[in-house]
Design an enzyme around this catalytic site. Sequence first.
Site, PDB file in Angstrom:
ATOM      1  N   GLN A 144       0.838  -1.199   0.000  1.00 43.74           N
ATOM      2  CA  GLN A 144       0.000   0.000   0.000  1.00 43.74           C
ATOM      3  C   GLN A 144       0.875   1.251   0.000  1.00 43.74           C
ATOM      4  OE1 GLN A 144      -3.599  -0.405   0.351  1.00 43.74           O
ATOM      5  NE2 GLN A 144      -3.528   1.679  -0.400  1.00 43.74           N
ATOM      6  N   PHE A 145       1.428   1.602  -1.156  1.00 42.08           N
ATOM      7  CA  PHE A 145       2.295   2.772  -1.241  1.00 42.08           C
ATOM      8  C   PHE A 145       1.569   4.054  -0.893  1.00 42.08           C
ATOM      9  CE2 PHE A 145       0.430   3.085  -5.426  1.00 42.08           C
ATOM     10  CZ  PHE A 145       0.424   4.450  -5.701  1.00 42.08           C
ATOM     11  N   THR A 146       0.239   4.063  -1.019  1.00 38.27           N
ATOM     12  CA  THR A 146      -0.516   5.290  -0.756  1.00 38.27           C
ATOM     13  C   THR A 146      -0.498   5.682   0.724  1.00 38.27           C
ATOM     14  OG1 THR A 146      -2.615   4.096  -0.593  1.00 38.27           O
ATOM     15  CG2 THR A 146      -2.011   4.993  -2.767  1.00 38.27           C
TER      16      THR A 146
END
Length: 153
Positions: A78-80
């Site tokens: 989950q880079f966000t």
Amino acid sequence: MKAVIQRVRSAKVTIDGEVSGEIGQGFLVLLGVSGTDTERECDYLAAKVLGLRVFEDQEEKMNLALQDVGGQVLVVSQFTLYGDCKKGNRPSFIGAARPERAIPLYERFVETVRRAGIETATGRFGADMLVALENDGPVTILMDTDEIMPKKN
């Protein structure tokens, strides 16, 4: 590293119409890796997740860990989680690690959890995923190694 840990009754990830990973009772872990993270942060965060006591005991107190309840883990990249919204309305993801740094740490986290004897499923790094979950509680814990790790001397 950052993690959003949700205690779930069940969770699954679907990619292109096929289930990639699915669990019963346990944790859905949304895992973000920053550009400065190392194996040290990864190992520390994995240990904290494994030791997290948020399952109810006989007295209905959150006192049990994953291993105590035979729980499973679904880990989704989950880079966000590194979205920076300080300027404007469109997040900047400059703080998130590039794939060549993030993938090995994501995989190390998954393997660390598996080596602890926890059944672990995953999404697919970089894929467009649909995540479904039945949050139990709801119990949601946020962990950021920048905030919880002891500083090096």
